[in-house]
Scaffold this motif. Structure first.
Motif, PDB file in Angstrom:
ATOM      1  N   PRO A   9       0.804  -1.229   0.000  1.00  0.00           N
ATOM      2  CA  PRO A   9       0.000   0.000   0.000  1.00  0.00           C
ATOM      3  C   PRO A   9       0.835   1.277   0.000  1.00  0.00           C
ATOM      4  O   PRO A   9       0.322   2.341  -0.367  1.00  0.00           O
ATOM      5  CB  PRO A   9      -0.811  -0.112   1.301  1.00  0.00           C
ATOM      6  N   ASP A  10       2.109   1.194   0.422  1.00  0.00           N
ATOM      7  CA  ASP A  10       2.939   2.400   0.535  1.00  0.00           C
ATOM      8  C   ASP A  10       3.986   2.525  -0.569  1.00  0.00           C
ATOM      9  O   ASP A  10       4.826   3.432  -0.530  1.00  0.00           O
ATOM     10  CB  ASP A  10       3.649   2.419   1.895  1.00  0.00           C
ATOM     11  N   LYS A  11       3.978   1.642  -1.558  1.00  0.00           N
ATOM     12  CA  LYS A  11       5.007   1.687  -2.600  1.00  0.00           C
ATOM     13  C   LYS A  11       4.946   2.980  -3.421  1.00  0.00           C
ATOM     14  O   LYS A  11       5.974   3.600  -3.707  1.00  0.00           O
ATOM     15  CB  LYS A  11       4.905   0.465  -3.512  1.00  0.00           C
ATOM     16  N   ASP A  12       3.753   3.405  -3.817  1.00  0.00           N
ATOM     17  CA  ASP A  12       3.638   4.663  -4.550  1.00  0.00           C
ATOM     18  C   ASP A  12       4.042   5.843  -3.673  1.00  0.00           C
ATOM     19  O   ASP A  12       4.687   6.797  -4.126  1.00  0.00           O
ATOM     20  CB  ASP A  12       2.216   4.862  -5.064  1.00  0.00           C
ATOM     21  N   ARG A  13       3.686   5.785  -2.392  1.00  0.00           N
ATOM     22  CA  ARG A  13       4.060   6.854  -1.462  1.00  0.00           C
ATOM     23  C   ARG A  13       5.580   6.964  -1.361  1.00  0.00           C
ATOM     24  O   ARG A  13       6.137   8.065  -1.354  1.00  0.00           O
ATOM     25  CB  ARG A  13       3.449   6.602  -0.084  1.00  0.00           C
ATOM     26  N   PHE A  14       6.266   5.821  -1.288  1.00  0.00           N
ATOM     27  CA  PHE A  14       7.724   5.857  -1.213  1.00  0.00           C
ATOM     28  C   PHE A  14       8.307   6.505  -2.461  1.00  0.00           C
ATOM     29  O   PHE A  14       9.234   7.320  -2.372  1.00  0.00           O
ATOM     30  CB  PHE A  14       8.278   4.438  -1.045  1.00  0.00           C
ATOM     31  N   ASN A  15       7.795   6.167  -3.619  1.00  0.00           N
ATOM     32  CA  ASN A  15       8.306   6.755  -4.858  1.00  0.00           C
ATOM     33  C   ASN A  15       8.099   8.261  -4.913  1.00  0.00           C
ATOM     34  O   ASN A  15       8.834   8.966  -5.600  1.00  0.00           O
ATOM     35  CB  ASN A  15       7.650   6.094  -6.075  1.00  0.00           C
ATOM     36  N   HIS A  16       7.091   8.761  -4.229  1.00  0.00           N
ATOM     37  CA  HIS A  16       6.812  10.200  -4.223  1.00  0.00           C
ATOM     38  C   HIS A  16       7.518  10.931  -3.078  1.00  0.00           C
ATOM     39  O   HIS A  16       7.454  12.153  -3.010  1.00  0.00           O
ATOM     40  CB  HIS A  16       5.304  10.440  -4.115  1.00  0.00           C
ATOM     41  N   SER A  17       8.175  10.208  -2.194  1.00  0.00           N
ATOM     42  CA  SER A  17       8.712  10.812  -0.978  1.00  0.00           C
ATOM     43  C   SER A  17      10.161  11.243  -1.144  1.00  0.00           C
ATOM     44  O   SER A  17      10.838  10.883  -2.105  1.00  0.00           O
ATOM     45  CB  SER A  17       8.610   9.821   0.186  1.00  0.00           C
ATOM     46  N   GLU A  18      10.637  11.999  -0.163  1.00  0.00           N
ATOM     47  CA  GLU A  18      12.028  12.445  -0.118  1.00  0.00           C
ATOM     48  C   GLU A  18      12.707  11.844   1.120  1.00  0.00           C
ATOM     49  O   GLU A  18      12.042  11.525   2.114  1.00  0.00           O
ATOM     50  CB  GLU A  18      12.100  13.969  -0.078  1.00  0.00           C
ATOM     51  N   PRO A  19      14.033  11.701   1.096  1.00  0.00           N
ATOM     52  CA  PRO A  19      14.731  11.080   2.218  1.00  0.00           C
ATOM     53  C   PRO A  19      14.438  11.709   3.568  1.00  0.00           C
ATOM     54  O   PRO A  19      14.379  10.999   4.586  1.00  0.00           O
ATOM     55  CB  PRO A  19      16.205  11.227   1.824  1.00  0.00           C
ATOM     56  N   LYS A  20      14.234  13.006   3.603  1.00  0.00           N
ATOM     57  CA  LYS A  20      14.003  13.679   4.887  1.00  0.00           C
ATOM     58  C   LYS A  20      12.724  13.210   5.569  1.00  0.00           C
ATOM     59  O   LYS A  20      12.537  13.422   6.778  1.00  0.00           O
ATOM     60  CB  LYS A  20      13.952  15.195   4.684  1.00  0.00           C
ATOM     61  N   ASP A  21      11.842  12.563   4.842  1.00  0.00           N
ATOM     62  CA  ASP A  21      10.569  12.120   5.396  1.00  0.00           C
ATOM     63  C   ASP A  21      10.503  10.608   5.594  1.00  0.00           C
ATOM     64  O   ASP A  21       9.423  10.028   5.726  1.00  0.00           O
ATOM     65  CB  ASP A  21       9.418  12.550   4.468  1.00  0.00           C
TER      66      ASP A  21
ATOM     67  N   VAL B  20      21.376  12.651   9.558  1.00  0.00           N
ATOM     68  CA  VAL B  20      19.934  12.598   9.734  1.00  0.00           C
ATOM     69  C   VAL B  20      19.450  11.306   9.084  1.00  0.00           C
ATOM     70  O   VAL B  20      19.718  11.047   7.913  1.00  0.00           O
ATOM     71  CB  VAL B  20      19.238  13.808   9.087  1.00  0.00           C
ATOM     72  N   ALA B  21      18.746  10.500   9.840  1.00  0.00           N
ATOM     73  CA  ALA B  21      18.325   9.199   9.345  1.00  0.00           C
ATOM     74  C   ALA B  21      17.512   9.332   8.058  1.00  0.00           C
ATOM     75  O   ALA B  21      16.538  10.082   8.007  1.00  0.00           O
ATOM     76  CB  ALA B  21      17.499   8.484  10.409  1.00  0.00           C
ATOM     77  N   SER B  22      17.915   8.599   7.029  1.00  0.00           N
ATOM     78  CA  SER B  22      17.254   8.678   5.723  1.00  0.00           C
ATOM     79  C   SER B  22      17.788   7.588   4.822  1.00  0.00           C
ATOM     80  O   SER B  22      18.937   7.168   4.960  1.00  0.00           O
ATOM     81  CB  SER B  22      17.483  10.049   5.082  1.00  0.00           C
ATOM     82  N   GLU B  23      16.969   7.132   3.880  1.00  0.00           N
ATOM     83  CA  GLU B  23      17.372   6.064   2.969  1.00  0.00           C
ATOM     84  C   GLU B  23      17.997   6.649   1.710  1.00  0.00           C
ATOM     85  O   GLU B  23      17.382   7.448   0.999  1.00  0.00           O
ATOM     86  CB  GLU B  23      16.162   5.202   2.588  1.00  0.00           C
ATOM     87  N   MET B  24      19.229   6.229   1.458  1.00  0.00           N
ATOM     88  CA  MET B  24      19.934   6.585   0.228  1.00  0.00           C
ATOM     89  C   MET B  24      21.155   5.697   0.126  1.00  0.00           C
ATOM     90  O   MET B  24      21.538   5.017   1.087  1.00  0.00           O
ATOM     91  CB  MET B  24      20.332   8.077   0.218  1.00  0.00           C
ATOM     92  N   LEU B  25      21.778   5.660  -1.032  1.00  0.00           N
ATOM     93  CA  LEU B  25      23.037   4.945  -1.192  1.00  0.00           C
ATOM     94  C   LEU B  25      24.149   5.833  -0.661  1.00  0.00           C
ATOM     95  O   LEU B  25      24.219   7.018  -1.001  1.00  0.00           O
ATOM     96  CB  LEU B  25      23.260   4.649  -2.681  1.00  0.00           C
ATOM     97  N   ARG B  26      25.020   5.298   0.217  1.00  0.00           N
ATOM     98  CA  ARG B  26      26.070   6.108   0.823  1.00  0.00           C
ATOM     99  C   ARG B  26      27.439   5.587   0.414  1.00  0.00           C
ATOM    100  O   ARG B  26      27.684   4.378   0.408  1.00  0.00           O
ATOM    101  CB  ARG B  26      25.945   6.109   2.351  1.00  0.00           C
ATOM    102  N   LEU B  27      28.327   6.506   0.089  1.00  0.00           N
ATOM    103  CA  LEU B  27      29.673   6.159  -0.382  1.00  0.00           C
ATOM    104  C   LEU B  27      30.709   6.947   0.391  1.00  0.00           C
ATOM    105  O   LEU B  27      30.646   8.179   0.461  1.00  0.00           O
ATOM    106  CB  LEU B  27      29.807   6.469  -1.876  1.00  0.00           C
ATOM    107  N   ASN B  28      31.677   6.233   0.959  1.00  0.00           N
ATOM    108  CA  ASN B  28      32.832   6.886   1.566  1.00  0.00           C
ATOM    109  C   ASN B  28      33.882   7.051   0.476  1.00  0.00           C
ATOM    110  O   ASN B  28      34.559   6.095   0.096  1.00  0.00           O
ATOM    111  CB  ASN B  28      33.378   6.063   2.726  1.00  0.00           C
TER     112      ASN B  28
END
Length: 482
Positions: free
Chosen positions: A322-334, A387-395
């Motif tokens: 139910p939340d897949k479309d919401r995730f696609n419309h969201s930003e990491p800060k949320d 700040v906790a958020s989903e993204m790919l992180r690279l050192n």
């Protein structure tokens, strides 16, 4: 090292979010209706091509499951979309740099004289093309694009054009798809002529390529989504890649590391999005003839994000339907709104139901996954004051590893330059995620089946790709006839 790997392994499911398959192909109900803006994979890694130390390569793939023979129209990108790659370099879950791609498709309206009348041809080409990008006089459809670099907010920040280092032009040509060997007898040379040396504002030179590539994601796709209709602890078989006969469209950019980082910080976060206008009105009388043609529809209103992809597999197998479309419309800060899917992941439970002898981890809530999923791994790729958020992180401070020395298991294979420290094309994110989500490095009491060699049966490593930019291989030809 062992401590870092252990923390990472538990995290990978979150960052890759679990693995069982297809990085992000048709992952949400709405995006299935608009394949041209469907992001399939996002790669971000320190360039490992010889002589390219000091650069990061960003690759955003779109338009999934392309059959090479998909004529006569093939796979153009959307002219009304914004395709964007975002970089967060201060760990506040908001983009600091955006590379924005916009596409233009010109229908040249090539005509033949038939019985004294000029009649438009039905094909994308009327003769051979290439090997140089200037050899396009026989093309009936030509795609071009611009790239803007935006500092700050993606819509209101400071915008400057990425331009050709050779002549300063701001418009680039996209090669036509690999129609076949008669139209394009040397597609590799033709596509390579569309790799541009570019000047990136206030950054120096980089490289740019946009065009069709062979699909780089490797997965036993059909069996995986048929209730894992395969042996999850069976042998790895290179023949099990369902996507081996598909192509994809890549937006590839190589950027100096110093351009992407801020101050002394070495960790960056990245993700890709696509956005469309809120309103779309169908044209009852479309006519694409020439540059002044009437499009099939017109759009209006603000740009609305419809696709999002950072770490692989997150929306595919972690976010509830139910939340897949919401995730696609969201930003990491949320991303706090999706926390339940992380603390109480469903994938291990599904595997246990399907294979009763395989016991899922029993640790709830999965606070270990929350930390890694949202912050990066301490000592590897976790920024200061994140700040906790989903993204790919690279050192970016961890040196690249050459293709011959890379482990397809990334950090789990003692290769700290691999996933989930960024993502390279040859990282087997499916197997990594499966083993991690089932608890490969958890205590046996918490993960009774954690040591099993989970796999989808498909194998991938760096040898499946080129050793130089843009790394993904020449696309499959629609016709192999000479």
């Amino acid at each position: 090292m062992k401590h870092t790997i252990a923390k990472l392994a538990v995290a990978v499911p979150l960052l890759a979010s679990l693995g069982v398959q297809a990085s992000s192909h048709r992952e949400a109900p709405l995006i299935t209706e608009m394949p041209k803006v469907d992001a399939t994979d996002f790669y971000m890694f320190n360039s490992y091509e010889s002589g390219r130390e000091g650069f990061v390569t960003l690759v955003a793939n779109y338009l999934p499951l392309q059959d090479a023979y998909g004529g006569p129209n093939y796979f153009t990108l959307a002219n009304d979309a914004l395709y964007e790659i975002h970089v967060d370099n201060d760990a506040d879950a908001v983009e600091d740099i955006t590379f924005q791609f916009r596409f233009t498709t010109e229908i040249r309206a090539v005509a033949l004289s038939i019985g004294g009348e000029d009649v438009q041809v039905p094909l994308a080409q009327v003769g051979g093309v290439g090997p140089a990008r200037a050899d396009n006089e026989n093309l009936n459809v030509i795609e071009s694009y611009t790239v803007d670099m935006i500092r700050g907010d993606r819509r209101s920040g400071i915008r400057e054009s990425v331009v050709s280092a050779a002549d300063g032009t701001a418009r680039f040509m996209k090669p036509v798809d690999n129609i076949g060997n008669k139209t394009l007898p040397d597609y590799k040379a033709y596509a390579d002529s569309h790799i541009y040396a570019v000047t990136i504002p206030d950054c120096g030179e980089g490289r740019l390529f946009v065009g069709q590539r062979k699909e780089g994601f490797v997965v036993n796709l059909g069996e995986t989504f048929d209730l894992i209709n395969t042996d999850p602890v069976g042998p790895v078989d290179g023949e099990e890649n369902t996507l081996d006969d598909k192509n994809v469209t890549s937006l590839s950019l190589e950027v100096p590391i110093a351009c992407l980082t801020a101050g002394d910080a070495t960790v960056i976060g990245g993700w890709t999005t696509a956005s469309l206008r809120q309103a779309r009105i169908l044209n009852p009388s479309p006519n694409a003839r020439g540059k002044a043609g009437k499009p099939a529809f017109v759009g209006g209103g603000a740009y609305t994000q419809v696709s999002r992809l950072g770490a692989p597999l997150v929306n595919e197998v972690v976010i509830g339907l139910p939340d897949k479309d919401r995730f696609n419309h969201s930003e990491p800060k949320d991303d706090g709104q999706f926390a339940l899917y992380v603390t109480n992941p469903t994938l291990p439970a599904l595997i246990e139901i399907l294979f009763p002898g395989v016991l899922a981890p029993t640790v709830f809530p999965r606070s270990d996954l929350v930390a890694v999923f949202l912050t990066g791994v301490d000592g590897l790729n976790m920024p200061v004051d994140v700040v906790a958020s989903e993204m790919l992180r690279l050192n970016t401070a961890i040196p690249a590893v050459g293709p011959a020395s890379q482990s397809e298991l990334g950090v789990l294979g003692n290769d700290l330059a691999g996933f989930p420290n960024g993502r390279r094309p040859g990282d087997d994110v499916v197997d990594i995620a499966l083993r991690a989500v089932m608890g490969v490095l958890l205590d046996e009491a918490d993960a009774p089946a954690g040591q099993l060699p989970y796999t989808d049966g498909a194998f991938v490593d760096a040898s499946y790709f080129d050793t130089s930019f843009p790394y993904l291989k020449t696309p499959l030809a629609g016709s192999l006839s000479e």
